[in-house]
Write a protein that holds these residues in place. Sequence first.
Motif, short mmCIF file in Angstrom:
data_model
loop_
_atom_site.label_atom_id
_atom_site.label_comp_id
_atom_site.label_asym_id
_atom_site.label_seq_id
_atom_site.Cartn_x
_atom_site.Cartn_y
_atom_site.Cartn_z
N ALA A 1 33.22 42.44 42.94
CA ALA A 1 32.63 41.17 42.13
C ALA A 1 32.86 41.14 40.68
CB ALA A 1 31.33 41.28 42.61
N SER A 2 33.02 42.37 40.11
CA SER A 2 33.00 42.49 38.76
C SER A 2 34.47 42.63 37.96
CB SER A 2 32.16 43.52 38.06
OG SER A 2 32.46 44.68 38.31
N SER A 3 35.14 43.67 38.46
CA SER A 3 36.44 44.22 37.91
C SER A 3 37.46 43.21 38.54
CB SER A 3 36.71 45.41 38.14
OG SER A 3 35.94 46.33 37.04
N GLY A 4 37.29 42.97 40.00
CA GLY A 4 38.11 42.12 40.56
C GLY A 4 38.22 40.62 40.18
N GLY A 5 37.11 40.03 39.48
CA GLY A 5 37.20 38.97 38.88
C GLY A 5 38.05 38.80 37.67
N ALA A 6 37.78 39.96 37.05
CA ALA A 6 38.30 40.19 35.63
C ALA A 6 40.00 40.14 36.03
CB ALA A 6 38.02 41.26 35.07
N VAL A 7 40.42 41.07 37.06
CA VAL A 7 41.75 41.02 37.54
C VAL A 7 42.37 39.84 37.94
CG1 VAL A 7 43.21 41.87 39.09
CG2 VAL A 7 41.85 43.46 38.09
N LEU A 8 41.46 38.91 38.80
CA LEU A 8 42.14 37.65 39.22
C LEU A 8 42.24 36.67 37.73
CD1 LEU A 8 42.78 35.94 41.59
CD2 LEU A 8 40.19 35.12 41.46
N PHE A 9 41.33 36.71 36.93
CA PHE A 9 41.66 35.65 35.95
C PHE A 9 42.54 36.36 34.87
CE2 PHE A 9 37.59 33.88 36.85
CZ PHE A 9 37.74 32.59 36.51
N ALA A 10 42.77 37.70 34.78
CA ALA A 10 43.83 38.51 33.88
C ALA A 10 45.10 38.01 34.33
CB ALA A 10 43.64 39.91 33.63
N GLY A 11 45.25 37.92 35.88
CA GLY A 11 46.67 37.83 36.44
C GLY A 11 46.90 36.31 36.26
N MET B 1 31.96 32.76 42.03
CA MET B 1 33.25 33.37 42.44
C MET B 1 33.42 34.90 42.71
SD MET B 1 36.93 33.45 40.49
CE MET B 1 36.24 34.53 39.15
N SER B 2 32.36 35.59 41.79
CA SER B 2 31.93 37.08 41.87
C SER B 2 31.52 37.31 43.17
CB SER B 2 31.40 37.62 40.79
OG SER B 2 29.85 36.91 40.88
N GLY B 3 30.53 36.35 43.59
CA GLY B 3 30.32 36.63 45.07
C GLY B 3 31.15 36.82 46.08
N LEU B 4 32.32 35.92 46.17
CA LEU B 4 33.02 35.65 47.00
C LEU B 4 34.03 36.95 46.96
CD1 LEU B 4 34.70 34.00 49.11
CD2 LEU B 4 35.91 32.95 47.38
N LEU B 5 34.38 37.24 45.77
CA LEU B 5 35.42 38.61 45.58
C LEU B 5 34.62 39.92 46.12
CD1 LEU B 5 36.88 37.79 42.14
CD2 LEU B 5 38.14 37.68 44.43
N GLY B 6 33.27 39.86 45.79
CA GLY B 6 32.58 41.09 46.43
C GLY B 6 32.51 41.12 47.81
N ARG B 7 32.29 40.02 48.69
CA ARG B 7 32.54 39.94 50.07
C ARG B 7 33.67 40.46 50.52
NH1 ARG B 7 28.99 35.67 49.04
NH2 ARG B 7 30.76 33.94 49.24
N LEU B 8 34.65 39.71 49.72
CA LEU B 8 36.18 39.88 50.31
C LEU B 8 36.49 41.58 50.04
CD1 LEU B 8 38.91 39.15 51.22
CD2 LEU B 8 39.56 38.72 48.59
N GLY B 9 36.14 42.03 49.07
CA GLY B 9 36.04 43.64 48.78
C GLY B 9 35.33 44.43 49.67
N GLU B 10 34.36 44.24 50.09
CA GLU B 10 33.52 44.95 51.06
C GLU B 10 34.19 44.79 52.47
OE1 GLU B 10 28.70 45.58 52.35
OE2 GLU B 10 29.50 43.52 51.27
N TRP B 11 34.60 43.62 53.08
CA TRP B 11 35.41 43.31 54.21
C TRP B 11 36.39 44.21 54.37
CZ3 TRP B 11 39.83 42.35 56.16
CH2 TRP B 11 39.71 41.84 57.68
N CYS B 12 37.22 44.28 53.25
CA CYS B 12 38.59 45.02 53.18
C CYS B 12 38.06 46.43 53.34
CB CYS B 12 39.25 44.69 51.86
SG CYS B 12 40.09 43.13 51.81
N ALA B 13 36.95 46.96 52.70
CA ALA B 13 36.63 48.29 52.50
C ALA B 13 36.16 48.57 54.07
CB ALA B 13 35.66 48.59 51.58
N ARG B 14 35.47 47.74 54.88
CA ARG B 14 35.00 48.22 56.06
C ARG B 14 36.21 47.96 56.95
NH1 ARG B 14 29.65 48.70 56.38
NH2 ARG B 14 28.38 47.66 54.61
N HIS B 15 37.28 47.39 56.81
CA HIS B 15 38.63 47.52 57.84
C HIS B 15 39.57 47.79 57.05
CE1 HIS B 15 35.53 44.25 58.91
NE2 HIS B 15 36.08 44.31 60.17
#
Length: 751
Positions: free
Chosen positions: A273-283, A1-15
């Motif tokens: 990938a790291s903090s984003g995953g923690a946010v997802l689980f916390a939420g 899951m961390s890899g998926l969130l990492g790719r999503l974050g990078e895509w959002c950063a580039r767009h």
Amino acid sequence: MSGLLGRLGEWCARHGLLVLALWVLAAGLLTAGTVVWGRPVNNNVAIPGTDAQRAHELMREGFGPGFDPGGTVQLVLYTPKGTLNEKARKKAVERSMDALRRTPHVAQVETPYRVGGMSPSLRIGIITVRLRGQDTTKIAQTSEQLAAAAAPAARAGIEVVPSDSSTPADKQIKTGVSEVIGVVVALLVLLFAFGTLVAAIVPIFTAIVSIGVGLGIIGLLGHIVDVPSTASILATMIGLGVGIDYALFLLSRHRALLARGVAVHEAVRRTAASSGGAVLFAGGTVVIALSALMLAGFPLLATLGWITGVSVVCAVLTSITLVPALLGILGQRINALRLPFFGRAARRDGPATGWTRLGLWVARRPWRVLAVTVVVLAALAAPAVTMRLGPLDDGYGDKGTSARRAYELIEAGFGPGANAGLIAVAETDERIAKSTPPDPLVQVLRQRIEHIEGVAFVAEPMVNDDGRSVMFQVVPDYAPSDPRALDVVKRVRAVQVPGARLHVGGEVAGMADAGDRMMSRTPLVVGVVVLLSALLLLLAFRAPLVAVKAAVMNLVSLGAAFGALAVVFSQGLGSRVVGMDPPVSADGSYLATLFFSVPIDTYVPLMLFAVLFGLSMDYEVFLLTSVRQAYTRSGDNRAAVAEGLGSTGRVITSAALIMVAVFTAFIAYPDPLVKVFGVGLAVAIAVDATLIRGFLVPATMVLLGRLNWWIPRWLDRLLPNLSVEGHEEDAPPAERTEPLLVDAGRHARRP
């Protein structure tokens, strides 16, 4: 899951510009939609299967107009000089009644010059207006229109105050000042935490966009489902707090990576990938806890739960998409506009030394820290046993509102029980004729009710059109918030007459049924919330003991919150401090006492449990994530606990300060219910971020040692790999190192 969130974050950063435009457009369109189509609310307090609900259903069947929730409005008349019987004033009142009869949707107007319509002093009277075909979701607006129609009485020097049939949950709460105060304080905390204006604005902007989208969705949902009027205020409180906090955690991690020389887009990827995953689980834990309220058996509470969860979902989505987009757009400019004397630059040499020293200090004396912390927390939670539950009537409202003024006038003129009227409706086996004198069965019923201890008055009975039910309006001796009023409800329900089945409705009866229903369902709700939250943590960290321990820690912080509520409200030691006005005494004067007890609505503890359990899990997830990462690298449990506390202590403290500031700001609202939520949430978060995360959690983790991360092999094979740790974000910028794995908590090894 961390890899998926990492790719999503990078895509959002580039767009980034595209993502930013989409979020702003969504917030703008949803807000515009609520302006065009409105935000309908409907405080449906029906509780299917209860005695009060059956009484309300019978009220609608053949008793004429206005005998249903929202169908009756009372206009309370008061003359400070003379009496309402004086010729000039009586003519003014009659002209007002003529004007009321010409008002749309008015079906019947009952004169105050009737039996029971005038106080013994003849200075206070009640015009009862029964409506038909009106919009029951706009009770407050209808009451204002009727009060305006009574202008002839007002011109004659008579005070006219509307009093509708709504409950405290129906009162429309307007937002504004408290949100501004909360945002300003949050901005100051962020400035101290980051030291740059740009970095401080990012979480604020993200939270505002999240709230705009969430409130827009909630407003439009009102056209499809019954949305309580308090939903928007709770959604704003929770959404603003978690929205800023989630963005803060992501931004802190990103700036730390930039300080180590990691490229912008790579830093965004690792952060997501790291903090984003923690946010997802916390939420996710917050949403699970709020959704469990659907099991409480109280539809209004269930709706409040999942509607508030909408704001949390929006906060999570903006955190894992909009924040990376803003970070990609800003690049190194995230550290621009540095302010003197504010904050410190992100450190290159590790976590904040102060929090690390605290972690090492706790690690050297875990038993003593555990014992002292448990004693302190037990002392904070002890007052919870004195919590006073009951209906929160308008007598505790703000003195500047018409609801409280009407309540006080009715109490002064007709006694405290006049505000706690009961509706007793009897279903009969045989048809009853509308006759004078009444049918013998009706007479027996009335006599039995009149002789009940605590009943002050029973109005003339009314038989419905088909003669199969008869209704009695019963006035008790006690105010709605008086526990003895509940005893009167039980005594009336206990009346048994052959050939009739008696049901009791009204606000007090309804709240009594709601309390009974929720008390019976509370173990189920608590069990489901704890079990599902622990399961989510098990999936996140693959550590059974950590998951169970986290759930227990959250229950401990809840005890402290309930203890604070008992001290402030039930014992009255802080009722004035939070801005509540004293109630009126029996002689009509305000109680000249510094402390006064305030009841807490029966559904508030369960709602607070769900909200606080979810919010407390946020800090647990972020702390455990950091500790697990440190343990994976070193295999040293004590050092990992100290390092985890050191790397998250400053950020968690800043996040807690923000959330406490937001919740405290809402205490300024005049509505007592919002004050209760504000106090409970603020105290729980403060205790959770200091005593729980700073001392209790580190001490227990040190004592458990490698058992923290132990997992049976069969369970390890069974669970899916949903780790939120994202080990690769700790790799140096030039290369990625192979992560250490922990096998059943026994030793560290390379894959």
